[in-house]
Write a protein that holds these residues in place. Structure first.
Motif, PDB file in Angstrom:
ATOM      1  N   MET A 267       0.816  -1.213   0.000  1.00 28.06           N
ATOM      2  CA  MET A 267       0.000   0.000   0.000  1.00 28.06           C
ATOM      3  C   MET A 267       0.844   1.254   0.000  1.00 28.06           C
ATOM      4  SD  MET A 267      -3.074  -0.815  -0.336  1.00 28.06           S
ATOM      5  CE  MET A 267      -3.783   0.797  -0.019  1.00 28.06           C
ATOM      6  N   SER A 268       2.081   1.184   0.544  1.00 27.75           N
ATOM      7  CA  SER A 268       2.935   2.370   0.552  1.00 27.75           C
ATOM      8  C   SER A 268       3.267   2.815  -0.858  1.00 27.75           C
ATOM      9  CB  SER A 268       4.217   2.075   1.335  1.00 27.75           C
ATOM     10  OG  SER A 268       3.933   1.850   2.698  1.00 27.75           O
ATOM     11  N   ALA A 269       3.585   1.859  -1.733  1.00 26.18           N
ATOM     12  CA  ALA A 269       3.900   2.206  -3.117  1.00 26.18           C
ATOM     13  C   ALA A 269       2.707   2.847  -3.793  1.00 26.18           C
ATOM     14  CB  ALA A 269       4.339   0.957  -3.879  1.00 26.18           C
ATOM     15  N   LEU A 270       1.508   2.290  -3.592  1.00 26.22           N
ATOM     16  CA  LEU A 270       0.299   2.858  -4.179  1.00 26.22           C
ATOM     17  C   LEU A 270       0.044   4.258  -3.632  1.00 26.22           C
ATOM     18  CD1 LEU A 270      -2.224   2.610  -5.908  1.00 26.22           C
ATOM     19  CD2 LEU A 270      -3.358   1.485  -3.973  1.00 26.22           C
ATOM     20  N   ALA A 271       0.224   4.424  -2.317  1.00 22.54           N
ATOM     21  CA  ALA A 271      -0.019   5.733  -1.705  1.00 22.54           C
ATOM     22  C   ALA A 271       0.964   6.772  -2.226  1.00 22.54           C
ATOM     23  CB  ALA A 271       0.088   5.613  -0.184  1.00 22.54           C
ATOM     24  N   PHE A 272       2.229   6.404  -2.329  1.00 20.29           N
ATOM     25  CA  PHE A 272       3.224   7.334  -2.878  1.00 20.29           C
ATOM     26  C   PHE A 272       2.889   7.718  -4.318  1.00 20.29           C
ATOM     27  CE2 PHE A 272       6.458   6.058   0.414  1.00 20.29           C
ATOM     28  CZ  PHE A 272       6.692   7.337   0.866  1.00 20.29           C
ATOM     29  N   SER A 273       2.448   6.736  -5.107  1.00 23.33           N
ATOM     30  CA  SER A 273       2.105   7.014  -6.500  1.00 23.33           C
ATOM     31  C   SER A 273       0.922   7.976  -6.591  1.00 23.33           C
ATOM     32  CB  SER A 273       1.765   5.706  -7.223  1.00 23.33           C
ATOM     33  OG  SER A 273       2.857   4.821  -7.205  1.00 23.33           O
TER      34      SER A 273
ATOM     35  N   VAL B 120       7.398  -3.901 -11.961  1.00 22.47           N
ATOM     36  CA  VAL B 120       8.531  -3.586 -12.830  1.00 22.47           C
ATOM     37  C   VAL B 120       8.236  -2.344 -13.672  1.00 22.47           C
ATOM     38  CG1 VAL B 120       9.873  -4.391 -14.810  1.00 22.47           C
ATOM     39  CG2 VAL B 120       9.425  -5.936 -12.890  1.00 22.47           C
ATOM     40  N   VAL B 121       7.002  -2.238 -14.189  1.00 18.17           N
ATOM     41  CA  VAL B 121       6.638  -1.083 -15.016  1.00 18.17           C
ATOM     42  C   VAL B 121       6.702   0.207 -14.203  1.00 18.17           C
ATOM     43  CG1 VAL B 121       4.734   0.022 -16.253  1.00 18.17           C
ATOM     44  CG2 VAL B 121       5.262  -2.386 -16.665  1.00 18.17           C
ATOM     45  N   VAL B 122       6.137   0.187 -12.990  1.00 14.56           N
ATOM     46  CA  VAL B 122       6.144   1.383 -12.147  1.00 14.56           C
ATOM     47  C   VAL B 122       7.573   1.749 -11.747  1.00 14.56           C
ATOM     48  CG1 VAL B 122       5.370   2.379  -9.966  1.00 14.56           C
ATOM     49  CG2 VAL B 122       3.817   0.970 -11.310  1.00 14.56           C
ATOM     50  N   LEU B 123       8.390   0.748 -11.437  1.00 11.77           N
ATOM     51  CA  LEU B 123       9.787   1.015 -11.093  1.00 11.77           C
ATOM     52  C   LEU B 123      10.526   1.623 -12.291  1.00 11.77           C
ATOM     53  CD1 LEU B 123      12.186   0.835  -9.182  1.00 11.77           C
ATOM     54  CD2 LEU B 123      12.534  -1.529  -9.952  1.00 11.77           C
ATOM     55  N   ALA B 124      10.278   1.095 -13.493  1.00  8.49           N
ATOM     56  CA  ALA B 124      10.920   1.644 -14.685  1.00  8.49           C
ATOM     57  C   ALA B 124      10.479   3.080 -14.937  1.00  8.49           C
ATOM     58  CB  ALA B 124      10.587   0.771 -15.899  1.00  8.49           C
ATOM     59  N   LEU B 125       9.186   3.366 -14.709  1.00  2.07           N
ATOM     60  CA  LEU B 125       8.684   4.729 -14.888  1.00  2.07           C
ATOM     61  C   LEU B 125       9.343   5.680 -13.896  1.00  2.07           C
ATOM     62  CD1 LEU B 125       6.702   6.584 -16.371  1.00  2.07           C
ATOM     63  CD2 LEU B 125       4.971   5.994 -14.657  1.00  2.07           C
TER      64      LEU B 125
ATOM     65  N   PHE C  48       9.935   9.085  -6.446  1.00  2.61           N
ATOM     66  CA  PHE C  48      11.075   8.233  -6.139  1.00  2.61           C
ATOM     67  C   PHE C  48      10.734   7.238  -5.029  1.00  2.61           C
ATOM     68  CE2 PHE C  48      13.974  11.758  -7.781  1.00  2.61           C
ATOM     69  CZ  PHE C  48      14.146  11.116  -8.992  1.00  2.61           C
ATOM     70  N   SER C  49       9.979   7.693  -4.036  1.00  2.76           N
ATOM     71  CA  SER C  49       9.604   6.808  -2.934  1.00  2.76           C
ATOM     72  C   SER C  49       8.722   5.670  -3.420  1.00  2.76           C
ATOM     73  CB  SER C  49       8.882   7.609  -1.844  1.00  2.76           C
ATOM     74  OG  SER C  49       9.734   8.588  -1.293  1.00  2.76           O
ATOM     75  N   ALA C  50       7.835   5.960  -4.380  1.00  2.00           N
ATOM     76  CA  ALA C  50       7.010   4.897  -4.955  1.00  2.00           C
ATOM     77  C   ALA C  50       7.896   3.845  -5.618  1.00  2.00           C
ATOM     78  CB  ALA C  50       6.027   5.485  -5.959  1.00  2.00           C
ATOM     79  N   GLY C  51       8.899   4.318  -6.344  1.00  2.00           N
ATOM     80  CA  GLY C  51       9.800   3.374  -6.988  1.00  2.00           C
ATOM     81  C   GLY C  51      10.581   2.538  -5.994  1.00  2.00           C
ATOM     82  N   ILE C  52      11.055   3.184  -4.924  1.00  2.00           N
ATOM     83  CA  ILE C  52      11.812   2.440  -3.901  1.00  2.00           C
ATOM     84  C   ILE C  52      10.911   1.434  -3.194  1.00  2.00           C
ATOM     85  CG2 ILE C  52      13.078   2.662  -1.731  1.00  2.00           C
ATOM     86  CD1 ILE C  52      14.050   5.392  -2.730  1.00  2.00           C
ATOM     87  N   ALA C  53       9.678   1.847  -2.890  1.00  2.00           N
ATOM     88  CA  ALA C  53       8.741   0.936  -2.231  1.00  2.00           C
ATOM     89  C   ALA C  53       8.436  -0.263  -3.111  1.00  2.00           C
ATOM     90  CB  ALA C  53       7.452   1.697  -1.879  1.00  2.00           C
ATOM     91  N   ILE C  54       8.300  -0.008  -4.413  1.00  2.81           N
ATOM     92  CA  ILE C  54       8.031  -1.106  -5.343  1.00  2.81           C
ATOM     93  C   ILE C  54       9.248  -2.025  -5.428  1.00  2.81           C
ATOM     94  CG2 ILE C  54       7.743  -1.596  -7.789  1.00  2.81           C
ATOM     95  CD1 ILE C  54       5.336  -0.108  -7.567  1.00  2.81           C
TER      96      ILE C  54
END
Length: 307
Positions: free
Chosen positions: A1-7, A89-94, A50-56
């Motif tokens: 949920m952290s990655a989703l929230a950051f996004s 992987v897609v969100v991290l690449a973005l 960046f935090s979304a990417g790190i969380a992912i």
């Protein structure tokens, strides 16, 4: 949920939030605080992305059967499943793409802007007449015109029409306005927002932040001129120079926002209460999402790698 929230936070801070803030009228009465709020929003958007990417990335190292983080792509897919793994992987690449675009944009904007200013500074030094005021060049142009070229070798440029048409107090107001830009290095603020605007994909970014900050830094320079000469000389000087077209990369006294700025000079002054509220909001934009959203995935990283 952290990655989703950051996004979600990053998308809100890049699109809807700037659009809403750009339509507000209160920044006209607290321009300095409004610039700080805009800077906080831009920084929070970048950090959230960046935090979304790190969380992912942390979720890609999910615990395997032995409780240790997975270390291969096959084991990650087995643990997460193809759809979720591919989404991560897609969100991290973005996220990595945004980071790369931001670094490239910062360099490109800085190089292009300084190259244009250096070229125009050379032209101004060749064709313009030096004035008794240090760093001031006068162009042989009848139309009233005033702008500045920021940088290490900064210049304030005015036309003959400015000096002959405007009164002494009006000339003083316009020069104070331009020198306020140079002293506060407003050009660096604009460069930051230009780079952030270029870094995010077109389908999520908004031009509201860049346009709003351009207006706000003009208001800050206006306030400096008002403190020196009063509102009336500045208003008359702005109207006289409104039609002037400065070169790219310069900060000009006139422009499309002249009418709004002149009306502001005849309205209510700056508000300390609005400024205090804006500074508080700026701090909250940076601190609250970081504390509320970063702690969960930091805890997860600690569990994966240190427990």
């Amino acid at each position: 949920m952290s990655a989703l929230a950051f996004s979600i936070v990053a998308l809100l801070l890049v699109g809807p939030v700037p659009a809403i803030l750009a339509r507000a009228s209160w920044p006209l009465r607290a321009p300095r605080a409004a610039v700080v709020l805009w800077q906080s929003i831009a920084l929070a958007a970048v950090l959230s992305a960046f935090s979304a990417g790190i969380a992912i990335a942390s979720r890609l190292f999910v615990p395997g059967p032995d409780g240790r983080p997975t270390a291969t792509i096959i084991s990650e897919i087995d643990a997460l499943g193809w759809p979720l793994w591919l989404l991560y992987v897609v969100v991290l690449a973005l996220t990595l793409l945004i980071g790369a675009r931001l670094m490239i944009a910062v360099v490109q904007v800085a190089i292009a802007t300084r190259r244009r200013r250096a070229h125009h500074r050379m032209v101004v030094d060749l064709v313009g007449k030096p004035h008794r005021s240090s760093g001031l060049r006068v162009l042989d142009v009848d139309q009233p015109l005033a702008y500045c070229l920021p940088g290490v070798r900064s210049r304030v440029v005015v036309s003959e029409g400015t000096l002959t048409t405007l009164s002494d107090r009006e000339v003083a107001a316009i020069l104070t306005h331009e020198r306020a830009h140079l002293r506060a290095r407003h050009d660096l603020v604009l460069e930051m927002f230009t780079a952030v605007h270029a870094a995010f994909p077109r389908f999520v970014r908004s031009a509201s932040a860049l346009d709003a900050v351009k207006l706000l830094i003009e208001l800050l320079a206006d306030d400096a001129a008002v403190r020196a000469t009063g509102p009336t000389p500045l208003a008359r000087a702005l109207v006289a120079c409104a039609a002037g077209r400065p070169p790219s990369g310069a900060l000009a006294a006139g422009g499309p926002t002249t009418l709004l700025r002149v009306r502001r000079l005849g309205g209510r002054g700056n508000s300390l209460a609005l400024a205090a509220s804006a500074y508080t909001a700026a701090a909250a934009v940076l601190v609250v999402p970081t504390v509320a959203l970063a702690v969960p995935w930091l805890t997860e990283l600690h569990r994966l790698f240190f427990v």
